[in-house]
Design a protein around this motif. Structure first.
Motif, PDB file in Angstrom:
ATOM      1  N   SER A 329       0.816  -1.215   0.000  1.00 56.97           N
ATOM      2  CA  SER A 329       0.000   0.000   0.000  1.00 56.97           C
ATOM      3  C   SER A 329       0.851   1.267   0.000  1.00 56.97           C
ATOM      4  CB  SER A 329      -0.928   0.016   1.214  1.00 56.97           C
ATOM      5  OG  SER A 329      -0.184  -0.108   2.420  1.00 56.97           O
ATOM      6  N   TYR A 330       1.837   1.356   0.884  1.00 61.55           N
ATOM      7  CA  TYR A 330       2.655   2.563   1.002  1.00 61.55           C
ATOM      8  C   TYR A 330       3.789   2.626  -0.027  1.00 61.55           C
ATOM      9  CZ  TYR A 330       0.579   3.764   5.563  1.00 61.55           C
ATOM     10  OH  TYR A 330      -0.275   4.133   6.569  1.00 61.55           O
ATOM     11  N   GLY A 331       4.077   1.525  -0.672  1.00 56.95           N
ATOM     12  CA  GLY A 331       5.246   1.503  -1.560  1.00 56.95           C
ATOM     13  C   GLY A 331       6.520   1.671  -0.737  1.00 56.95           C
ATOM     14  N   GLU A 332       7.479   2.420  -1.273  1.00 58.93           N
ATOM     15  CA  GLU A 332       8.704   2.724  -0.523  1.00 58.93           C
ATOM     16  C   GLU A 332       8.372   3.791   0.515  1.00 58.93           C
ATOM     17  OE1 GLU A 332      11.278   1.008  -0.965  1.00 58.93           O
ATOM     18  OE2 GLU A 332      11.254   0.244  -3.024  1.00 58.93           O
ATOM     19  N   TYR A 333       8.569   3.465   1.799  1.00 62.04           N
ATOM     20  CA  TYR A 333       8.204   4.441   2.843  1.00 62.04           C
ATOM     21  C   TYR A 333       9.215   4.446   3.979  1.00 62.04           C
ATOM     22  CZ  TYR A 333       6.363   0.779   5.978  1.00 62.04           C
ATOM     23  OH  TYR A 333       6.237  -0.299   6.808  1.00 62.04           O
ATOM     24  N   VAL A 334       9.211   5.552   4.705  1.00 63.16           N
ATOM     25  CA  VAL A 334      10.110   5.756   5.842  1.00 63.16           C
ATOM     26  C   VAL A 334       9.278   6.277   7.011  1.00 63.16           C
ATOM     27  CG1 VAL A 334      11.972   7.227   6.760  1.00 63.16           C
ATOM     28  CG2 VAL A 334      12.207   6.181   4.494  1.00 63.16           C
ATOM     29  N   VAL A 335       9.592   5.789   8.200  1.00 63.71           N
ATOM     30  CA  VAL A 335       8.926   6.277   9.412  1.00 63.71           C
ATOM     31  C   VAL A 335       9.990   6.793  10.374  1.00 63.71           C
ATOM     32  CG1 VAL A 335       7.445   5.710  11.381  1.00 63.71           C
ATOM     33  CG2 VAL A 335       7.035   4.634   9.152  1.00 63.71           C
ATOM     34  N   GLY A 371       7.843   9.829  -5.431  1.00 62.45           N
ATOM     35  CA  GLY A 371       7.543   8.893  -6.514  1.00 62.45           C
ATOM     36  C   GLY A 371       6.101   8.450  -6.482  1.00 62.45           C
ATOM     37  N   SER A 372       5.844   7.228  -6.988  1.00 65.93           N
ATOM     38  CA  SER A 372       4.475   6.716  -7.070  1.00 65.93           C
ATOM     39  C   SER A 372       4.453   5.212  -6.837  1.00 65.93           C
ATOM     40  CB  SER A 372       3.880   7.050  -8.445  1.00 65.93           C
ATOM     41  OG  SER A 372       2.534   6.661  -8.523  1.00 65.93           O
ATOM     42  N   THR A 373       5.296   4.724  -5.926  1.00 66.11           N
ATOM     43  CA  THR A 373       5.333   3.286  -5.644  1.00 66.11           C
ATOM     44  C   THR A 373       4.168   2.886  -4.756  1.00 66.11           C
ATOM     45  OG1 THR A 373       6.857   3.724  -3.806  1.00 66.11           O
ATOM     46  CG2 THR A 373       7.837   3.095  -5.901  1.00 66.11           C
ATOM     47  N   GLY A 374       3.840   1.601  -4.766  1.00 64.47           N
ATOM     48  CA  GLY A 374       2.745   1.102  -3.940  1.00 64.47           C
ATOM     49  C   GLY A 374       1.397   1.410  -4.554  1.00 64.47           C
ATOM     50  N   ASN A 375       0.377   1.575  -3.685  1.00 63.59           N
ATOM     51  CA  ASN A 375      -0.994   1.828  -4.126  1.00 63.59           C
ATOM     52  C   ASN A 375      -1.150   3.311  -4.443  1.00 63.59           C
ATOM     53  OD1 ASN A 375      -3.693   1.672  -4.621  1.00 63.59           O
ATOM     54  ND2 ASN A 375      -4.230   0.672  -2.683  1.00 63.59           N
ATOM     55  N   SER A 376      -0.687   3.690  -5.633  1.00 58.63           N
ATOM     56  CA  SER A 376      -0.629   5.100  -6.003  1.00 58.63           C
ATOM     57  C   SER A 376      -0.892   5.247  -7.493  1.00 58.63           C
ATOM     58  CB  SER A 376       0.754   5.673  -5.658  1.00 58.63           C
ATOM     59  OG  SER A 376       0.949   6.936  -6.238  1.00 58.63           O
ATOM     60  N   THR A 377      -1.616   6.320  -7.871  1.00 54.15           N
ATOM     61  CA  THR A 377      -1.922   6.549  -9.281  1.00 54.15           C
ATOM     62  C   THR A 377      -1.141   7.706  -9.876  1.00 54.15           C
ATOM     63  OG1 THR A 377      -3.778   7.983  -8.665  1.00 54.15           O
ATOM     64  CG2 THR A 377      -4.247   5.651  -9.024  1.00 54.15           C
ATOM     65  N   GLY A 378      -0.162   8.206  -9.155  1.00 59.78           N
ATOM     66  CA  GLY A 378       0.645   9.305  -9.669  1.00 59.78           C
ATOM     67  C   GLY A 378       1.634   9.780  -8.619  1.00 59.78           C
ATOM     68  N   PRO A 379       2.666  10.498  -9.029  1.00 65.95           N
ATOM     69  CA  PRO A 379       3.691  10.934  -8.072  1.00 65.95           C
ATOM     70  C   PRO A 379       3.146  11.929  -7.049  1.00 65.95           C
ATOM     71  CG  PRO A 379       4.019  12.008 -10.199  1.00 65.95           C
ATOM     72  CD  PRO A 379       2.955  10.982 -10.399  1.00 65.95           C
ATOM     73  N   HIS A 380       3.363  11.647  -5.779  1.00 69.22           N
ATOM     74  CA  HIS A 380       2.981  12.547  -4.695  1.00 69.22           C
ATOM     75  C   HIS A 380       3.632  12.034  -3.417  1.00 69.22           C
ATOM     76  CE1 HIS A 380       0.204   9.209  -3.975  1.00 69.22           C
ATOM     77  NE2 HIS A 380      -0.038   9.708  -2.769  1.00 69.22           N
ATOM     78  N   LEU A 381       3.524  12.816  -2.366  1.00 63.11           N
ATOM     79  CA  LEU A 381       3.997  12.362  -1.054  1.00 63.11           C
ATOM     80  C   LEU A 381       2.805  12.181  -0.133  1.00 63.11           C
ATOM     81  CD1 LEU A 381       6.255  11.751   1.010  1.00 63.11           C
ATOM     82  CD2 LEU A 381       6.143  14.171   1.663  1.00 63.11           C
ATOM     83  N   HIS A 382       2.656  10.981   0.400  1.00 61.66           N
ATOM     84  CA  HIS A 382       1.664  10.702   1.436  1.00 61.66           C
ATOM     85  C   HIS A 382       2.376  10.904   2.777  1.00 61.66           C
ATOM     86  CE1 HIS A 382      -1.673   8.544   3.462  1.00 61.66           C
ATOM     87  NE2 HIS A 382      -0.700   8.103   4.249  1.00 61.66           N
ATOM     88  N   PHE A 383       1.848  11.828   3.591  1.00 60.97           N
ATOM     89  CA  PHE A 383       2.516  12.243   4.835  1.00 60.97           C
ATOM     90  C   PHE A 383       1.574  12.038   6.015  1.00 60.97           C
ATOM     91  CE2 PHE A 383       3.637  15.991   7.674  1.00 60.97           C
ATOM     92  CZ  PHE A 383       4.800  15.432   8.180  1.00 60.97           C
ATOM     93  N   GLU A 384       2.020  11.288   7.010  1.00 59.30           N
ATOM     94  CA  GLU A 384       1.210  11.042   8.211  1.00 59.30           C
ATOM     95  C   GLU A 384       1.927  11.559   9.453  1.00 59.30           C
ATOM     96  OE1 GLU A 384      -0.094   7.014   8.704  1.00 59.30           O
ATOM     97  OE2 GLU A 384      -0.678   6.785   6.595  1.00 59.30           O
TER      98      GLU A 384
END
Length: 418
Positions: A329-335, A371-384
């Motif tokens: 889901s997150y693709g390449e991610y860092v916490v 980028g747009s790895t994982g469950n993504s339809t285009g380049p963006h940053l998902h930030f939590e």
């Protein structure tokens, strides 16, 4: 007549002696090379390994090509393929950089040697002209100082040795000319290989663009298959929950470890910075329409768009990296875990992770590339942003009333993002 021949031979010997001195001055050992062909060959070996890995991925993708139920598996493989191509591009770029340095070093060494050789030859010509004007040859004095016939023969032997040395010097000169010719040929070969690498780089960049488009197309396929879409949504929610549980466990362990080391009690609420240079929000925390038919309808983070595949991602504030990996889901991610148990930030869908687990990062350090790895339809940053174990909205939640951690943003339409 014989006397003139002897004088000519002596002059030749003197010429060779002076030339030998000039060659000695020119043929000094060069400084240690910053780059060698061996460095480039090592990169080519790595490139071969990456090429083999690519063939593996292509074979797996071919097997899944016509099965829509395997769309997410194909997306994961395409993400692998994109990462592989990106690594190949990095490899070729390093080859080109090394070629440029190697060529520059070789050109500078040749130019410097030719310049010093020219100076030495000019000095030799000046010396010969001076001797001709004076009408003297120093080697005659060697012979005339003989005090006996035996001594004269000994001195003649010395002159003969000089003549032999003449031939050795000329052979050394021929060897040097051969060496220079080979060096120039190697230089031209390096230039040709560098141009080939540049052409290969452009080809790989086009391949990367095509792979990214294919990855997005595969995700869009799910909108045509409602059952599979629902299944993906369920899996995405479950995986996100599992990851969040793991994050909280790691955060508690880190806080306990810091407490044992006497580093606890440092409170730093708020103090976040924007994790990318863009301020364009495509999706906020909370309920939303499902983007592309496959995004979560209960969005857990903030999506920041208009970043492309090359924007730097920054640590929103100081902390320790507790996760750096890939998920479906997150693709390449860092916490990153921050001061206090349960305080974390998550950065997802990266094209490249830079920060590694255990690394302490400062606010503003580059931790990855968008980028747009994982469950993504285009380049963006998902930030939590998570504080005390609960997700918060960084656009509205902050230390000051009615003011979020991140301000000055632009909201896209109805805030439906990727």
């Amino acid at each position: 007549m014989k006397g003139k021949q002897r004088i000519n031979r002596l002059l030749r010997a003197l010429f060779c002696l002076a030339l030998a001195l000039s060659l000695t001055a020119v043929d000094v050992a060069p400084a240690a090379a910053l780059v060698s062909q061996a460095d480039i060959d090592a990169l080519k070996g790595d490139a071969g390994d990456l090429k083999n890995k690519r063939k593996e991925l292509e074979s797996k993708l071919d097997k899944l090509a016509k099965d829509k139920s395997t769309a997410m598996q194909r997306k994961a493989l395409l993400d692998d393929q994109i990462a592989n191509t990106s690594a190949q591009i990095d490899n070729v770029e390093r080859q080109i950089e090394n070629y440029n340095l190697l060529i520059q070093q070789q050109e500078e060494a040749l130019a410097d040697a030719e310049k010093r050789e020219e100076a030495q030859y000019a000095l030799f010509c000046k010396r010969v002209r001076a001797m001709e004007e004076q009408g003297t040859v120093s080697y005659w004095s060697v012979l005339f100082k003989a005090d006996s016939f035996t001594d004269l023969l000994s001195r003649l032997d010395f002159v003969g040795e000089v003549m032999d040395y003449d031939e050795r010097v000329m052979q050394d000169l021929r060897d040097l000319q051969t060496e220079i010719a080979e060096a120039k040929a190697a230089l031209e070969a390096s230039r040709a290989e560098s141009e080939e690498a540049k052409a290969d780089l452009e080809t790989k960049k086009k391949e990367l663009d095509a792979q990214r488009k294919e990855a997005n197309r595969v995700i869009q396929e799910l909108t045509d298959a409602e059952n599979e879409t629902e299944a993906v949504l369920d899996e995405t929610e479950e995986e996100a929950d599992r990851i969040q549980e793991e994050i909280q466990r790691l955060s508690r362990e880190l806080a306990a470890q810091q407490a044992a080391q006497g580093n606890a009690g440092v409170s730093n609420p708020g103090g976040y910075i924007w994790p990318v240079n863009s301020r364009y929000i495509t999706s906020t925390v909370g309920g939303r329409s499902s983007p592309g038919g496959i995004g979560s309808t209960n969005h857990r983070g903030t999506d920041i768009g208009r970043v492309g595949f090359t924007s730097s991602i920054y640590a929103a504030k100081d902390g320790t990296v507790i996760k750096s990996e890939r998920s479906g889901s997150y693709g390449e991610y860092v916490v990153i875990a921050h001061s206090g148990s349960g305080n974390t930030t998550l950065y997802a869908h990266m094209s490249k992770r830079i920060a590694q687990v255990g690394q302490h990062v400062k606010q503003g350090d580059v931790i990855g590339i968008t980028g747009s790895t994982g469950n993504s339809t285009g380049p963006h940053l998902h930030f939590e942003v998570v504080e005390n174990g609960s997700r918060v909205n960084p656009l509205s939640h902050g230390a000051e009333p009615k003011k979020g951690y991140l301000s000055g943003y632009t909201l896209a339409g109805d805030a439906v993002g990727h």
